[in-house]
Design a protein around this motif. Structure first.
Motif, PDB file in Angstrom:
ATOM      1  N   LEU A 506      64.214  24.545  32.812  1.00  0.00           N
ATOM      2  CA  LEU A 506      62.904  24.674  32.180  1.00  0.00           C
ATOM      3  C   LEU A 506      62.987  25.346  30.815  1.00  0.00           C
ATOM      4  N   ILE A 507      63.811  26.386  30.705  1.00  0.00           N
ATOM      5  CA  ILE A 507      63.966  27.041  29.400  1.00  0.00           C
ATOM      6  C   ILE A 507      65.040  26.339  28.575  1.00  0.00           C
ATOM      7  N   GLY A 508      66.217  26.151  29.165  1.00  0.00           N
ATOM      8  CA  GLY A 508      67.333  25.584  28.407  1.00  0.00           C
ATOM      9  C   GLY A 508      67.102  24.161  27.952  1.00  0.00           C
ATOM     10  N   THR A 509      66.570  23.317  28.835  1.00  0.00           N
ATOM     11  CA  THR A 509      66.394  21.904  28.485  1.00  0.00           C
ATOM     12  C   THR A 509      64.976  21.612  27.988  1.00  0.00           C
ATOM     13  N   TRP A 510      63.972  21.888  28.790  1.00  0.00           N
ATOM     14  CA  TRP A 510      62.595  21.551  28.404  1.00  0.00           C
ATOM     15  C   TRP A 510      62.186  22.300  27.129  1.00  0.00           C
ATOM     16  N   LEU A 514      61.658  21.035  23.171  1.00  0.00           N
ATOM     17  CA  LEU A 514      60.352  21.135  22.504  1.00  0.00           C
ATOM     18  C   LEU A 514      60.441  22.016  21.255  1.00  0.00           C
ATOM     19  N   ASN A 515      61.125  23.165  21.368  1.00  0.00           N
ATOM     20  CA  ASN A 515      61.287  24.026  20.192  1.00  0.00           C
ATOM     21  C   ASN A 515      62.093  23.331  19.106  1.00  0.00           C
ATOM     22  N   LEU A 627      51.094  23.008  25.960  1.00  0.00           N
ATOM     23  CA  LEU A 627      51.822  21.950  25.254  1.00  0.00           C
ATOM     24  C   LEU A 627      50.849  21.017  24.538  1.00  0.00           C
ATOM     25  N   ALA A 628      49.749  20.675  25.186  1.00  0.00           N
ATOM     26  CA  ALA A 628      48.757  19.810  24.539  1.00  0.00           C
ATOM     27  C   ALA A 628      48.200  20.482  23.287  1.00  0.00           C
ATOM     28  N   ALA A 629      47.938  21.790  23.371  1.00  0.00           N
ATOM     29  CA  ALA A 629      47.426  22.510  22.203  1.00  0.00           C
ATOM     30  C   ALA A 629      48.451  22.517  21.075  1.00  0.00           C
ATOM     31  N   ALA A 630      49.736  22.688  21.413  1.00  0.00           N
ATOM     32  CA  ALA A 630      50.789  22.667  20.393  1.00  0.00           C
ATOM     33  C   ALA A 630      50.904  21.302  19.731  1.00  0.00           C
ATOM     34  N   LEU A 654      55.237  23.455  17.729  1.00  0.00           N
ATOM     35  CA  LEU A 654      56.154  23.540  18.864  1.00  0.00           C
ATOM     36  C   LEU A 654      57.291  24.523  18.664  1.00  0.00           C
ATOM     37  N   ALA A 655      57.620  24.821  17.419  1.00  0.00           N
ATOM     38  CA  ALA A 655      58.895  25.486  17.113  1.00  0.00           C
ATOM     39  C   ALA A 655      59.052  26.840  17.792  1.00  0.00           C
ATOM     40  N   ARG A 656      58.002  27.635  17.846  1.00  0.00           N
ATOM     41  CA  ARG A 656      58.158  29.002  18.341  1.00  0.00           C
ATOM     42  C   ARG A 656      57.373  29.256  19.637  1.00  0.00           C
ATOM     43  N   GLN A 657      56.978  28.197  20.300  1.00  0.00           N
ATOM     44  CA  GLN A 657      56.229  28.353  21.541  1.00  0.00           C
ATOM     45  C   GLN A 657      57.163  28.793  22.687  1.00  0.00           C
ATOM     46  N   GLN A 658      56.673  29.708  23.499  1.00  0.00           N
ATOM     47  CA  GLN A 658      57.394  30.080  24.725  1.00  0.00           C
ATOM     48  C   GLN A 658      56.617  29.494  25.905  1.00  0.00           C
TER      49      GLN A 658
END
Length: 780
Positions: A506-510, A514-515, A627-630, A654-658
């Motif tokens: 979820l963090i490493g791939t997803w 996206l970032n 994600l939709a908001a980004a 998307l770049a800095r979203q966690q």
């Protein structure tokens, strides 16, 4: 030429009808089969469905045709065509035989389209009531509980609503369970206090899991419930089938207490495994306690003594055909049908529906004194009661004592309810409401294990929902449970595996993809979505792949093939597809002559992100909204019919979203940041002046959890109503405040004009200063 004439002498039974097959000659060679059908006056054909397209021509007689729970009158010259998989039956309401000609043929394309239709079985045109098994308020919810019916029902309803269905999630606390009495005895309080306490805790935990419940019935706190339940019970006794019957019963050898459910254990007579009273969790067969081998009382060491008891009893074997007919109407998993067939071999299956106890609702009937209505009969009625409550809130005329044929009911349950839900409950409905044919689907899950062993509160082998759920973790928990929950087999939760999956996938791939996509868009296109340019064959193939993923996740969340395992696998597969596509396109990204192709590749990645946000919404609503908001859009509200590009020129952030937090990191403590005692101000606002109330950090955190607000959402100077709190949430919050700090906050204050800071002050004023100081120290 072939001629066929109707002949009653040639008829044979099929689907509850008298039929004879025609030799249609040339028509048969064209793929059309035909039969004559006859139904006697007062008779009804079996409900059934098939993949063929079928046409009926009514020749004589009259009746009522029911198609997916919708009735239609038929008479001579009526012509009806059934699409594949439409459930249909016909009842002869006339005085002469109803005779019809049936023509049927296979059209595989039509069948495939019907199977994929999201409105299949009229799910989009009638009220849809989705029930998750009512939890027993003898404890809070752990991950094993949360992975099952509650989560499944929540995702199911969210998906159906995105497809326009009038769907509602209904549950509540099963307060009158015998297990509540056992917990009360163990904890030294009354059953009513125990039920009230754990009911509120359960509701709060469901909120932490982002599980939306539209009607939560607390049966022991609903003033109208006991009398309504008695009326339902009286309908059963009026049928003449449910009646007093004297039979063997077990009693504690020391106290003389009547034993049932949690009061007795032993070995199941059917499978030999350890079993509790009234149902075996291994083979799922019911028992009447006296048929347990080597029974043991749970309140004393002496072997129970056998006596007799007169109880209202349901002879379930007399309703075997009704149960079989019920299973033809909706979605009934094969294990349930196998269990029903196994039980049908019993010559008698007498189920007591009242028991000698003081905790519960006593029947209005006085033939048997000192008994209460059994909780499973109580549960059957609570379903109808919940529908009426929803209708009352919506201004609809739904009545518990007048169930409607158009209702579609869906049950989500654990496998240990495989006898009660699809067999016991519909049998009760048949007796109480003989003119109603309930159309119910069933979705079951097996036991979810913790490190390959059953969750156990007594052995402290458990992960409580409140210990792991927060606004930062809820999406990851929901996704991992969707991926690993026990569908058709037992599965296990391992904390290390969960944390590893969050970090790597979820963090490493997803999140990494996206970032990274956001970085590329900022550097190359100024932070806005580019328009697609030149399309290559690879681009077209990837778009087709996304359409395939959309079709797969649609099928996984649909009413017929619902599976959170497959839905989660497909969502992850979508991300794996797009990351592979991105890697393959990367070498040409900075080639000037490929600039128009690169724009298309980026537009397709954005399309995949948009599709992921929408398709993930039922499973991970917070992630989907963020994600939709980004991507410049509102939270997903409609299920997509196709893959759409993000409009060119849309701002992309998307770049800095966690999107996912590392499970090993601790969330920042809300409202406790400034050491001066001031609540931190949100960006762009002015911090309030003066000392913050000492309990403000704790209460703010509790409010955010109850309303599923972000960790950094300012709440200090806002009322609970302004934050969106409704009455059920306020009840849960009220109980949590009482449980945690012992303060009793009136409901009019919680739902009044007081801000969160005002409420924190009010609570502190009602407490001992030393307790306030201790709570403040724990929080900070």
């Amino acid at each position: 030429m072939k001629i066929s004439n109707y002949s009653a002498a040639e008829l044979e039974k099929s689907y509850g009808m008298d039929v004879t097959t025609l030799d249609t000659g040339a028509a048969a060679r064209l793929g059309v089969a035909a039969t004559w059908v006859s139904i006697e006056p007062g008779a009804r054909s079996d409900a059934h469905q098939h993949d063929e397209t079928e046409t009926w021509v009514i020749v004589s007689g009259s009746g009522v045709l029911t198609v997916d729970a919708e009735p239609h009158p038929v008479r001579p010259s009526t012509v009806v065509q059934f699409d594949p998989f439409e459930t249909h039956s016909v009842e002869n309401t006339g005085e002469t035989d109803l005779v019809l000609l049936s023509l049927y043929w296979r059209d595989t394309g039509r069948a495939a389209r019907a199977a994929a239709d999201t409105g299949h079985r009229r799910f989009g045109t009638r009220p849809l009531f989705v029930f998750s098994s009512a939890p027993t308020p003898n404890g809070d919810l752990h991950l094993g509980h949360l992975s099952g019916p509650f989560f499944g029902a929540d995702v199911f309803v969210r998906y159906q609503r995105m497809n326009g269905a009038d769907a509602w999630h209904i549950t509540g606390s099963d307060d009158y369970q015998n297990y509540v009495v056992a917990a009360a005895r163990r904890e030294g309080r009354s059953p009513a206090e125990t039920a009230a306490h754990y009911s509120a805790e359960i509701l709060a935990t469901l909120g932490l899991m982002d599980i939306d419940v539209h009607q939560y019935t607390v049966t022991s706190q609903d003033d109208a419930y006991p009398e309504a339940l008695r009326a339902f019970f009286s309908r059963l006794t009026a049928s003449g089938v449910v009646a007093p019957r004297t039979a063997p019963a077990l009693y504690d050898a020391v106290s003389g207490e009547y034993l049932y459910e949690s009061g007795v254990t032993g070995r199941c007579a059917a499978c030999g495994e350890e079993s509790g009273g009234n149902v075996c969790e291994t083979c799922l067969e019911p028992n009447v306690c006296t048929d347990l081998t080597d029974p043991r009382s749970t309140t004393s060491d002496a072997p129970p003594r056998e006596g007799s008891a007169t109880r209202y009893t349901l002879p379930l074997h007399r309703l075997a055909e009704d149960i079989t007919a019920h299973h033809r109407l909706g979605r009934v998993p094969a294990p349930m049908k196998e269990l029903a067939e196994r039980l049908s071999r019993r010559a008698e299956l007498d189920i007591p529906v009242t028991h000698a106890a003081t905790w519960g609702v006593q029947p209005a009937e006085t033939a048997v004194e000192g008994q209460v209505i059994w909780s499973w009969l109580d549960y059957a009625f609570s379903i109808l009661h919940g529908i009426e409550a929803i209708g009352r809130d919506l201004g609809r005329s739904w009545k518990a004592n007048e169930p409607e044929q158009d209702w579609k009911i869906v049950h989500f349950l654990g496998s240990d309810g495989s006898f009660f839900h699809p067999m016991f409950v519909p049998a009760l409905y048949r007796l109480a409401h003989p003119d109603w044919t309930p159309d119910i689907d069933y979705h079951i899950n097996e036991f979810y294990l913790l490190d390959d062993t059953k969750f156990s509160t007594s052995r402290r082998h458990v992960i409580w929902g409140k210990d792991i759920l927060s606004p930062r973790t809820v999406d990851a928990i929901r996704f991992y449970l969707a991926l690993t929950r026990p569908e058709g087999r037992r599965t296990t939760f391992e904390r290390d595996a969960y944390e590893s999956y969050v970090r790597q996938t979820l963090i490493g791939t997803w999140q990494g993809w996206l970032n990274g996509l956001g970085d590329r868009i900022e550097k190359r296109y100024g932070g806005t979505a580019p328009d697609a340019g030149v399309w290559t064959p690879e681009h077209a193939a990837f778009l087709a792949r996304l359409e395939t993923r959309l079709s797969a996740v649609t099928g996984s969340l649909g009413q017929d093939g619902f599976s959170l395992n497959r839905a989660a696998e497909t969502l992850n597969g979508m991300v794996e597809d797009v990351t592979a596509f991105s890697r393959l396109q990367a070498p040409a990204a900075d080639v000037e002559s490929c600039a128009n192709e690169t724009r298309t590749a980026i537009a397709l990645e954005l399309a995949a992100a948009r599709l992921l946000a929408t398709c993930a919404a039922p499973v991970m609503p917070r992630f989907a909204a963020r994600l939709a908001a980004a991507l410049g859009g509102p939270p997903p509200a409609e299920w997509p019919s196709t893959v759409d590009l993000v409009p060119a020129g849309t701002t992309v952030d998307l770049a800095r979203q966690q999107f996912f937090a590392d499970p090993g990191e601790h969330a920042p403590e809300p409202d406790a940041a400034p050491r001066s005692g001031l609540e931190a101000a949100a960006p762009g606002t002015t911090a309030p002046t003066g000392d913050a109330p000492p309990l403000l950090p704790w209460l703010s955190d509790l409010v955010r959890q109850s309303l599923r607000l972000p960790d950094d959402k300012p709440v200090r100077d806002t009322s609970l109503v302004q934050l969106g709190m409704e009455s059920l949430q306020a009840i849960a919050l009220q109980y949590q405040i009482t449980e945690h700090v012992g303060a009793d906050v009136p409901m009019e204050d919680l739902l009044g004009a007081k801000t969160v800071a005002d409420l924190a002050t009010l609570i502190a004023d009602d407490m001992d200063p030393d307790v306030v100081a201790a709570q403040q120290e724990v929080t900070t």
